[in-house]
Scaffold this motif. Structure first.
Motif, short mmCIF file in Angstrom:
data_model
loop_
_atom_site.label_atom_id
_atom_site.label_comp_id
_atom_site.label_asym_id
_atom_site.label_seq_id
_atom_site.Cartn_x
_atom_site.Cartn_y
_atom_site.Cartn_z
N UNK A 1 22.12 40.47 36.88
CA UNK A 1 22.08 40.32 38.33
C UNK A 1 22.60 38.94 38.74
N UNK A 2 22.23 37.93 38.00
CA UNK A 2 22.67 36.57 38.30
C UNK A 2 24.19 36.45 38.21
N UNK A 3 24.80 37.13 37.25
CA UNK A 3 26.26 37.10 37.11
C UNK A 3 26.95 37.75 38.32
N UNK A 4 26.27 38.69 38.98
CA UNK A 4 26.87 39.38 40.11
C UNK A 4 26.68 38.64 41.44
N UNK A 5 25.88 37.57 41.44
CA UNK A 5 25.66 36.80 42.66
C UNK A 5 26.98 36.21 43.14
N UNK A 6 27.40 36.57 44.33
CA UNK A 6 28.65 36.08 44.89
C UNK A 6 29.89 36.81 44.42
N UNK A 7 29.71 37.81 43.56
CA UNK A 7 30.86 38.54 43.03
C UNK A 7 31.64 39.25 44.13
N UNK A 8 30.93 39.75 45.13
CA UNK A 8 31.63 40.45 46.21
C UNK A 8 32.60 39.51 46.93
N UNK A 9 32.17 38.32 47.22
CA UNK A 9 33.03 37.35 47.91
C UNK A 9 34.22 36.95 47.03
N UNK A 10 33.96 36.69 45.76
CA UNK A 10 35.01 36.32 44.81
C UNK A 10 36.08 37.40 44.74
N UNK A 11 35.66 38.65 44.55
CA UNK A 11 36.60 39.76 44.44
C UNK A 11 37.33 40.00 45.76
N UNK A 12 36.59 39.94 46.85
CA UNK A 12 37.19 40.20 48.16
C UNK A 12 38.31 39.20 48.44
N UNK A 13 38.08 37.92 48.16
CA UNK A 13 39.11 36.91 48.40
C UNK A 13 40.37 37.19 47.60
N UNK A 14 40.22 37.66 46.36
CA UNK A 14 41.38 37.88 45.51
C UNK A 14 42.09 39.20 45.79
N UNK A 15 41.38 40.15 46.40
CA UNK A 15 41.99 41.45 46.67
C UNK A 15 42.30 41.67 48.14
N UNK A 16 42.18 40.63 48.97
CA UNK A 16 42.57 40.74 50.37
C UNK A 16 41.62 41.55 51.23
N UNK A 17 40.33 41.48 50.93
CA UNK A 17 39.32 42.19 51.72
C UNK A 17 38.56 41.20 52.58
N UNK A 18 38.14 41.64 53.75
CA UNK A 18 37.38 40.80 54.66
C UNK A 18 36.24 41.61 55.27
N UNK A 19 35.23 40.89 55.73
CA UNK A 19 34.17 41.52 56.50
C UNK A 19 34.45 41.23 57.98
N UNK A 20 33.99 42.12 58.87
CA UNK A 20 34.25 41.90 60.30
C UNK A 20 33.75 40.54 60.75
#
Length: 85
Positions: A43-62
């Motif tokens: 679980x600790x390894x996944x902390x912030x993973x969404x933001x890291x992946x989103x930045x590299x794959x061109x995803x954003x939140x509203x």
């Protein structure tokens, strides 16, 4: 659904971070499929993973100008980012 091509460039610590995220997702999948307890380190390894992946794959939140980013909203493709993410 249309296709989207993404090429990402990782440098230095980003390479290890990507590998850690992928391995943590794999561990989470294996653990839950075995009906075992989820390990804290996974679980600790996944902390912030969404933001890291989103930045590299061109995803954003509203984003709302008055309230900022909607952290609980699903990620969407950033239409300002061209196909190579």
């Amino acid at each position: 659904m249309k296709s989207k091509k993404c090429n990402i460039k990782l440098e230095g610590h980003q390479i290890q971070r990507m590998r850690s995220i992928i391995n943590a997702i794999k561990d989470l999948n294996v653990t839950t499929s075995d009906k075992a307890c989820i390990d804290y380190d996974t679980i600790r390894e996944l902390d912030g993973a969404d933001d890291f992946l989103a930045r590299h794959f061109g995803l954003v939140q509203p984003f709302h100008p008055d309230f900022g980013t909607s952290w609980y909203a699903d990620y969407q493709w950033n239409e300002d980012v061209k196909d190579d993410c």
